[in-house]
Design an enzyme around this catalytic site. Sequence first.
Site, short mmCIF file in Angstrom:
data_model
loop_
_atom_site.label_atom_id
_atom_site.label_comp_id
_atom_site.label_asym_id
_atom_site.label_seq_id
_atom_site.Cartn_x
_atom_site.Cartn_y
_atom_site.Cartn_z
N HIS A 18 18.00 -17.11 -34.04
CA HIS A 18 19.46 -17.21 -34.19
C HIS A 18 20.03 -15.83 -33.91
O HIS A 18 19.42 -14.82 -34.26
CB HIS A 18 19.83 -17.63 -35.61
N THR B 164 21.33 -21.37 -25.95
CA THR B 164 20.87 -22.09 -27.14
C THR B 164 19.76 -23.07 -26.79
O THR B 164 18.80 -23.22 -27.54
CB THR B 164 22.05 -22.83 -27.81
N LYS C 253 13.46 -17.74 -36.49
CA LYS C 253 13.37 -19.09 -37.05
C LYS C 253 11.91 -19.47 -37.29
O LYS C 253 11.00 -18.79 -36.81
CB LYS C 253 14.05 -20.07 -36.10
N ARG D 246 14.45 -16.86 -25.06
CA ARG D 246 14.28 -18.32 -25.06
C ARG D 246 13.78 -18.82 -23.71
O ARG D 246 13.03 -19.79 -23.65
CB ARG D 246 15.59 -18.99 -25.44
N PHE E 85 23.49 -33.97 -38.45
CA PHE E 85 23.02 -32.61 -38.24
C PHE E 85 22.64 -31.97 -39.57
O PHE E 85 21.62 -31.29 -39.69
CB PHE E 85 24.06 -31.75 -37.51
N ARG F 233 22.85 -11.32 -27.67
CA ARG F 233 22.98 -12.72 -27.24
C ARG F 233 22.52 -12.90 -25.80
O ARG F 233 21.87 -13.90 -25.47
CB ARG F 233 24.42 -13.19 -27.43
#
Length: 157
Positions: free
Chosen positions: A131, A97, A10, A108, A61, A91
Amino acid sequence: MKSYALIIMKPDALELDLVETIIQRFLKEGFKIEMVGFKQVDQYLILSHYTQVIDKLGEQFKQMIIADFVGKSMMPVILSQNGKKAIENARALTGATDPSASLPGTIRGDYGVDSMKAADREKRVCKNLVHCSDSRESFLTEMKLWFNQKTYDIFSV
């Protein structure tokens, strides 16, 4: 047997100069790079990518992703791994997230500097670096969207 996963770097990953660091994390976990792209995001692309989330979260959103992504660059990357669990493994390495809820040792968790709480308060999208497709079906849909039909034909087998 090889399986595939799609990750997308991203804008915040590119802006923070974390692309190589993130790719190295995947390589250390036994992933191989199959294809790398580079996209200047337009409204069609980002709205198509987030269709299901827009349906769930609504117009606010939709406006946030347009504001936060259109005109910026993103890097889709198709990865492969031996075995049947490339998506699940990608993942797990990516983390939750919400970067503030991601465990240390995840991308993350180690590099994220944002939180869903802050993003909600500021009415923007959470900056969570990467993502990662969540299923074989989303991998196929997203790969076709971020690459092209020829790429889809190669990796959809």
